[in-house]
Design a protein around this motif. Structure first.
Motif, short mmCIF file in Angstrom:
data_model
loop_
_atom_site.label_atom_id
_atom_site.label_comp_id
_atom_site.label_asym_id
_atom_site.label_seq_id
_atom_site.Cartn_x
_atom_site.Cartn_y
_atom_site.Cartn_z
N GLN A 249 -4.11 1.92 11.08
CA GLN A 249 -4.44 1.30 9.79
C GLN A 249 -3.35 0.35 9.30
OE1 GLN A 249 -6.00 4.26 6.95
NE2 GLN A 249 -6.13 5.66 8.69
N TYR B 166 -0.22 1.10 8.68
CA TYR B 166 0.82 1.73 7.85
C TYR B 166 2.19 1.73 8.52
CZ TYR B 166 -3.01 3.49 4.95
OH TYR B 166 -4.11 3.60 4.15
N HIS C 49 -3.74 8.70 10.05
CA HIS C 49 -3.34 7.42 9.47
C HIS C 49 -2.97 6.39 10.53
CE1 HIS C 49 -3.55 9.22 5.53
NE2 HIS C 49 -2.85 10.24 6.00
N HIS D 176 1.17 7.01 0.29
CA HIS D 176 0.30 5.98 -0.28
C HIS D 176 0.73 5.65 -1.71
CE1 HIS D 176 -2.81 7.37 2.73
NE2 HIS D 176 -2.75 6.06 2.92
N ARG E 164 0.79 -1.23 0.00
CA ARG E 164 0.00 0.00 0.00
C ARG E 164 0.82 1.28 0.00
NH1 ARG E 164 -3.57 -0.42 5.18
NH2 ARG E 164 -1.54 -1.02 6.02
#
Length: 186
Positions: free
Chosen positions: A107, A109, A104, A72, A9
């Motif tokens: 999630q 990340y 963010h 992203h 991602r």
């Protein structure tokens, strides 16, 4: 040499001048800055100097921190950054860190970026050991480090004067063989 890694991602890449506004925004958030070495609000001149410095640096220079922009895959402004530096006293070891904009959080990340960074450090740079230091109150970051397979090696009680009070820290680390053992099926 520009830095570039891709995950499912995310893109981890060298900083660019157009990252300035997003950097100022998330580093100016008091919740993001709480466990970091800067204070909110993050001054524009400091952000501009930081981006200029990162644009001129090369990754993997022993003793120098190298910050990596996290974005992203679909584009848009950066969502955070991660960093590493090869230890000045030992070129086979590094320390890492990471920061994400609050919108963010939660999630995955940070975990995804950290996995990519660890892969780069162990597989591409062939490092023996990677460490991280984390405030004991920063439970979200300790979970990210533990999900990555890093193990807690130390607990330092009131060992650092940080933002006008004594703070305690955890020390985490991972060895190259531990990285390879947990990633041998991938």
């Amino acid at each position: 040499m520009r830095f570039f890694l891709e995950t499912k991602r995310l893109i981890l890449r060298s900083f660019q001048n157009d990252d300035l506004e997003a950097l100022i925004a998330y580093r100016s958030d008091p919740q993001v800055a709480r466990y970091q070495g800067w204070n909110a609000p993050y001054a524009r001149q400091d952000a501009a100097a930081f981006v200029d410095e990162m644009c001129s640096k090369q990754p993997g220079v022993q003793g120098e921190w190298y910050q990596i922009a996290v974005q992203h895959q679909a584009g848009g402004p950066i969502v955070g950054d991660c960093a590493f530096h090869i230890l000045p006293q030992d070129a086979r070891q590094a320390e890492i860190g990471f920061t994400l904009a609050r919108q963010h959080w939660g999630q995955g990340y940070a975990s995804e970026a950290l996995q990519a960074l660890l892969g780069y450090l162990f597989d591409d740079l062939n490092l023996q050991r990677v460490r991280a230091i984390c405030d004991v109150e920063n439970s979200a970051s300790t979970r990210v480090l533990e999900r990555a397979g890093m193990r807690q090696e130390g607990y330092f009680i009131e060992n650092i004067w940080f933002k006008s009070r004594w703070g305690s820290e955890y020390s985490y680390a991972m060895l190259q063989r531990e990285w390879r053992d947990q990633n041998c099926d991938e």
